[in-house]
Design a protein around this motif. Structure first.
Motif, PDB file in Angstrom:
ATOM      1  N   LEU A  59      -9.237  12.072   1.093  1.00 26.90           N
ATOM      2  CA  LEU A  59      -7.881  12.458   1.517  1.00 26.90           C
ATOM      3  C   LEU A  59      -7.146  13.152   0.379  1.00 26.90           C
ATOM      4  N   LYS A  60      -7.268  12.626  -0.833  1.00 25.05           N
ATOM      5  CA  LYS A  60      -6.601  13.252  -1.969  1.00 25.05           C
ATOM      6  C   LYS A  60      -7.163  14.648  -2.233  1.00 25.05           C
ATOM      7  N   LYS A  61      -8.471  14.794  -2.094  1.00 23.23           N
ATOM      8  CA  LYS A  61      -9.090  16.112  -2.304  1.00 23.23           C
ATOM      9  C   LYS A  61      -8.585  17.105  -1.257  1.00 23.23           C
ATOM     10  N   ALA A  62      -8.429  16.606  -0.021  1.00 24.01           N
ATOM     11  CA  ALA A  62      -7.921  17.498   1.028  1.00 24.01           C
ATOM     12  C   ALA A  62      -6.522  17.975   0.688  1.00 24.01           C
ATOM     13  N   GLY A  63      -5.686  17.088   0.115  1.00 19.21           N
ATOM     14  CA  GLY A  63      -4.336  17.486  -0.276  1.00 19.21           C
ATOM     15  C   GLY A  63      -4.347  18.495  -1.404  1.00 19.21           C
ATOM     16  N   ARG A  64      -5.242  18.271  -2.390  1.00 19.61           N
ATOM     17  CA  ARG A  64      -5.321  19.217  -3.512  1.00 19.61           C
ATOM     18  C   ARG A  64      -5.825  20.573  -3.036  1.00 19.61           C
ATOM     19  N   ASP A  65      -6.823  20.564  -2.147  1.00 15.81           N
ATOM     20  CA  ASP A  65      -7.372  21.827  -1.643  1.00 15.81           C
ATOM     21  C   ASP A  65      -6.309  22.613  -0.894  1.00 15.81           C
ATOM     22  N   TYR A  66      -5.492  21.909  -0.136  1.00 19.38           N
ATOM     23  CA  TYR A  66      -4.442  22.603   0.621  1.00 19.38           C
ATOM     24  C   TYR A  66      -3.454  23.250  -0.334  1.00 19.38           C
ATOM     25  N   ARG A  67      -3.065  22.482  -1.371  1.00 19.46           N
ATOM     26  CA  ARG A  67      -2.052  22.996  -2.291  1.00 19.46           C
ATOM     27  C   ARG A  67      -2.555  24.242  -3.027  1.00 19.46           C
ATOM     28  N   LYS A  68      -3.870  24.275  -3.348  1.00 20.28           N
ATOM     29  CA  LYS A  68      -4.421  25.413  -4.085  1.00 20.28           C
ATOM     30  C   LYS A  68      -4.883  26.538  -3.162  1.00 20.28           C
ATOM     31  N   GLY A  69      -5.128  26.206  -1.890  1.00 18.81           N
ATOM     32  CA  GLY A  69      -5.738  27.168  -0.993  1.00 18.81           C
ATOM     33  C   GLY A  69      -4.824  28.329  -0.619  1.00 18.81           C
ATOM     34  N   GLN A  70      -5.454  29.458  -0.285  1.00 18.40           N
ATOM     35  CA  GLN A  70      -4.716  30.662   0.111  1.00 18.40           C
ATOM     36  C   GLN A  70      -5.066  31.115   1.526  1.00 18.40           C
ATOM     37  N   GLU A  71      -6.136  30.547   2.101  1.00 21.18           N
ATOM     38  CA  GLU A  71      -6.595  31.033   3.390  1.00 21.18           C
ATOM     39  C   GLU A  71      -5.595  30.673   4.480  1.00 21.18           C
ATOM     40  N   THR A  72      -5.579  31.451   5.542  1.00 19.47           N
ATOM     41  CA  THR A  72      -4.605  31.262   6.616  1.00 19.47           C
ATOM     42  C   THR A  72      -4.888  30.016   7.434  1.00 19.47           C
ATOM     43  N   GLU A  73      -6.123  29.541   7.440  1.00 20.14           N
ATOM     44  CA  GLU A  73      -6.466  28.365   8.255  1.00 20.14           C
ATOM     45  C   GLU A  73      -6.380  27.051   7.475  1.00 20.14           C
ATOM     46  N   LYS A  74      -5.812  27.089   6.275  1.00 22.94           N
ATOM     47  CA  LYS A  74      -5.812  25.869   5.447  1.00 22.94           C
ATOM     48  C   LYS A  74      -5.013  24.736   6.107  1.00 22.94           C
ATOM     49  N   ARG A  75      -4.007  25.073   6.907  1.00 22.44           N
ATOM     50  CA  ARG A  75      -3.204  24.038   7.595  1.00 22.44           C
ATOM     51  C   ARG A  75      -4.079  23.244   8.547  1.00 22.44           C
ATOM     52  N   GLU A  76      -4.846  23.946   9.370  1.00 21.89           N
ATOM     53  CA  GLU A  76      -5.705  23.273  10.334  1.00 21.89           C
ATOM     54  C   GLU A  76      -6.856  22.538   9.646  1.00 21.89           C
ATOM     55  N   LEU A  77      -7.329  23.088   8.530  1.00 24.17           N
ATOM     56  CA  LEU A  77      -8.391  22.421   7.781  1.00 24.17           C
ATOM     57  C   LEU A  77      -7.912  21.070   7.249  1.00 24.17           C
ATOM     58  N   LEU A  78      -6.661  21.036   6.761  1.00 24.03           N
ATOM     59  CA  LEU A  78      -6.092  19.783   6.257  1.00 24.03           C
ATOM     60  C   LEU A  78      -5.970  18.757   7.386  1.00 24.03           C
ATOM     61  N   PHE A  79      -5.423  19.184   8.532  1.00 25.50           N
ATOM     62  CA  PHE A  79      -5.262  18.260   9.661  1.00 25.50           C
ATOM     63  C   PHE A  79      -6.622  17.721  10.113  1.00 25.50           C
ATOM     64  N   ARG A  80      -7.629  18.618  10.159  1.00 27.29           N
ATOM     65  CA  ARG A  80      -8.944  18.204  10.630  1.00 27.29           C
ATOM     66  C   ARG A  80      -9.598  17.211   9.659  1.00 27.29           C
ATOM     67  N   GLU A  81      -9.447  17.433   8.355  1.00 23.46           N
ATOM     68  CA  GLU A  81     -10.054  16.534   7.379  1.00 23.46           C
ATOM     69  C   GLU A  81      -9.421  15.146   7.457  1.00 23.46           C
ATOM     70  N   ILE A  82      -8.101  15.089   7.620  1.00 19.27           N
ATOM     71  CA  ILE A  82      -7.411  13.794   7.751  1.00 19.27           C
ATOM     72  C   ILE A  82      -7.908  13.059   8.987  1.00 19.27           C
ATOM     73  N   ARG A  83      -8.026  13.802  10.105  1.00 19.65           N
ATOM     74  CA  ARG A  83      -8.484  13.177  11.342  1.00 19.65           C
ATOM     75  C   ARG A  83      -9.916  12.689  11.209  1.00 19.65           C
ATOM     76  N   GLU A  84     -10.780  13.470  10.565  1.00 18.41           N
ATOM     77  CA  GLU A  84     -12.186  13.076  10.426  1.00 18.41           C
ATOM     78  C   GLU A  84     -12.329  11.837   9.537  1.00 18.41           C
ATOM     79  N   VAL A  85     -11.534  11.749   8.479  1.00 19.82           N
ATOM     80  CA  VAL A  85     -11.569  10.558   7.618  1.00 19.82           C
ATOM     81  C   VAL A  85     -11.177   9.323   8.417  1.00 19.82           C
ATOM     82  N   GLN A  86     -10.135   9.442   9.231  1.00 19.30           N
ATOM     83  CA  GLN A  86      -9.690   8.308  10.038  1.00 19.30           C
ATOM     84  C   GLN A  86     -10.753   7.910  11.064  1.00 19.30           C
ATOM     85  N   GLU A  87     -11.388   8.896  11.683  1.00 19.32           N
ATOM     86  CA  GLU A  87     -12.432   8.604  12.673  1.00 19.32           C
ATOM     87  C   GLU A  87     -13.640   7.947  12.010  1.00 19.32           C
TER      88      GLU A  87
END
Length: 615
Positions: A11-39
């Protein structure tokens, strides 16, 4: 490394990746990673604090994303501009309000994540405001709380119903004296609801909006019941601010303190009383175990369970007593009596009935009073007298007679027989020339006596228990009020009061009616004087062959105190001359006692004195 920690790192890595990321889909990538960790945590049966927090605090998908980024910066704050930028990216809208949810921590230079949330996510106890602690109650034996705990279950149920149906507020207030187990009762009620206890110290907890928000967040995450222990001075507005944050909360207060602040909440108050004899016996048997059958000499079960202590203090006393008994040091050291207690002076020394020289009738009466006093708990509790007569169940004993006849010593003998400390009231500290101060001093004395679990001795009691006079001026009126108040407190006191006087005729008649027992101390007759002279010198004292206790007893009518003084005078005189104690030394002491009292010798007495003093 446990699996939960691995998921947290993802989860922490997902937050760091989002903060550093520039791609347009980074928002959805963050949401998906959080959901996958919970699942993944759910599929593997792993406890994931993140999922619990999201459910308990009602985080939206966007909220989870922003918190994930804040968590990833390892406790560092974000500038206000970066926080607002992240908000716009995740919600795809502007931040329109300045009032942020409690899990965000506004700081001077930016915004961070509340340390309460950080502690929860990392499975640590939270950082809380000064004066607040999170208690995780463990199952312990609860003595005398059956009714309160049952009522507590009903209150928690009622609070849950009101929370769902409307804005009503509910407060549970537990009052009692120090050592009564108030905090433990709150902890036990919370534990039985599967909750922890969030306890705020009213002396140090300020109750600011930010601090209360932190407490609300902690209570929701850690499933804690919020409770305030009121201090010496109740902070203005603290309870009203608490009500605005908690629909159901607790208060712990001293029994003698009332709530000084009007509240909108319904306040349900329960008072913790001192335990009865049967409960104390059950506590003693469970704590001491087999040691109950081999208590030290002078400490019977009756005396043990007769100690007037609140439940928590009595339990602590039993634990200390058990340790002392196991060490072989006995019961005496476990008392830990203070040398003095304000206006009370501890009288040391264990005197026995064998040392007390009184006529047979008085001797037997004192022993009977001790036996009846020891049985008082059984009569009051098991025989129901405390329910039928709820007022004036203390024991008061009046000793009256000439000076030096053994009244103070008899009080010491009673205290030793009952296994209780004896405190003498310092009358010089009791009476004040200022109006109202004497009543305050009287009140403090009895409060201290309750705490010390002792016998009170009013020596020379006629000085304060004098007859009330006709009112001729304001001074008479206040003096009569002081006497009346003292009579009232004597009657209310649940322990034992002993009063000693040389002048019974000066006592107020109303007070005599309130006395439980009266014992007359006459001057000793020749037979008792002989016993006193025979026992007055310690075994180590070198005695001359001419000492004649029978002659001394028959010739001189002295009180027990005068005999003691004469014997001590004779011993000092003999030691100063390097001699054994002889009749001449004792006769010198007798002459000194007669002189102090202004008494003249008869012709026969004078001849006897001359025979020993000048031969």
């Amino acid at each position: 490394m446990n699996y939960t920690r691995i998921l947290n790192q993802r989860l922490k890595k997902a937050g760091r990746d989002y903060r550093k990321g520039q791609e347009t889909e980074k928002r959805e990538l963050l949401f998906r990673e959080i959901r996958e960790v919970q699942e993944e945590a759910e599929e593997t049966g792993s406890f994931l604090p993140w999922s619990e927090a999201a459910e308990r605090l009602g985080w939206s998908r966007e909220e989870e994303g922003l918190i994930c980024v804040l968590w990833s910066v390892r406790g560092e704050e974000l500038t206000r501009q970066e926080f607002e930028r992240l908000y716009r990216e995740l919600w795809e809208e502007e931040l329109l309000t300045e009032e942020l949810p409690a899990w965000y921590l506004p700081l001077p230079d930016g915004i961070g994540l509340s340390p309460v949330v950080t502690g929860w996510l990392e499975e640590r106890l939270p950082e809380l405001p000064e004066g607040v602690e999170l208690r995780l109650p463990e199952e312990k034996r609860a003595y005398g709380l059956e009714t309160l705990l049952k009522e507590g279950e009903g209150l928690f149920t009622l609070a849950g119903q009101q929370r769902e149906s409307g804005p009503e507020r509910l407060c549970l207030c537990i009052a009692g004296e120090p050592g009564s187990g108030r905090t433990f009762a709150m902890e036990e009620m919370a534990r039985r609801q599967g909750m922890s206890l969030l306890l705020a110290d009213g002396d140090t907890f300020r109750g600011t909006a930010r601090e209360l928000n932190t407490c609300v967040l902690c209570a929701r995450l850690y499933d804690a019941f919020f409770c305030i222990t009121l201090g010496e001075e109740q902070r203005k507005g603290l309870l009203r601010r608490t009500e605005a944050c908690f629909s159901f909360y607790g208060i712990i207060r001293d029994r003698k303190r009332s709530l000084t602040e009007d509240q909108e909440a319904a306040v349900v108050t329960r008072i913790l009383e001192r335990p009865g004899r049967s409960l104390k016996l059950r506590m003693a048997e469970e704590v001491l175990g087999e040691l109950t059958e081999r208590l030290p000499e002078g400490l019977s079960r009756e005396l043990l369970t007769g100690r007037q202590l609140p439940t928590g203090a009595f339990l602590q006393y039993l634990k200390t007593l058990r340790a002392e008994l196991l060490l072989g040091t006995g019961e005496e050291k476990s008392r830990k009596l203070p040398e003095e207690s304000g206006q009370l002076q501890l009288l040391k020394g264990r005197r026995t009935f064998e040392e007390l020289k009184l006529p047979k009738a008085q001797h037997e009466k004192l022993q009977e009073i001790c036996r009846m006093t020891a049985a008082r708990g059984q009569v009051l509790e098991q025989w129901g007298f405390d329910r039928k007569f709820s007022y004036g169940n203390g024991i008061s004993v009046l000793f009256y007679g000439a000076p030096g006849t053994g009244k103070t010593m008899a009080a010491q003998v009673m205290a030793a027989s009952l296994g209780l400390p004896l405190y003498r009231v310092d009358l010089s500290q009791l009476i004040s020339k200022y109006i109202g101060e004497t009543q305050k001093n009287i009140g403090r004395i009895f409060e201290e006596a309750d705490r010390q679990d002792c016998i009170l001795l009013f020596d020379e009691a006629d000085a304060v228990f004098t007859k009330r006079s006709d009112v001729s001026d304001a001074q008479d009126r206040y003096s009569n009020a002081e006497t009346a108040y003292l009579l009232q407190r004597i009657e209310q006191y649940g322990g034992i009061c002993i009063l000693a006087t040389n002048l019974l005729q000066n006592f107020d008649d109303a007070f005599r009616r309130r006395i439980s027992y009266m014992v007359h101390f006459p001057l000793p007759d020749a037979g008792l004087r002989k016993e006193l002279w025979e026992s007055i010198f310690p075994e180590e004292t070198p005695l001359g062959g001419d000492l004649d206790p029978g002659l001394l007893a028959g010739a001189f009518e002295l009180s027990g105190a005068s005999i003691k003084n004469a014997a001590l005078h004779g011993a000092l005189l003999a030691a100063s001359r390097g001699e054994a104690v002889q009749m001449c030394h004792v006769m010198s002491g007798i002459r000194n006692e007669y002189g102090k009292q202004g008494k003249n010798f008869s012709t026969a007495q004078q001849e006897l004195l001359d025979a020993f003093l000048y031969n």
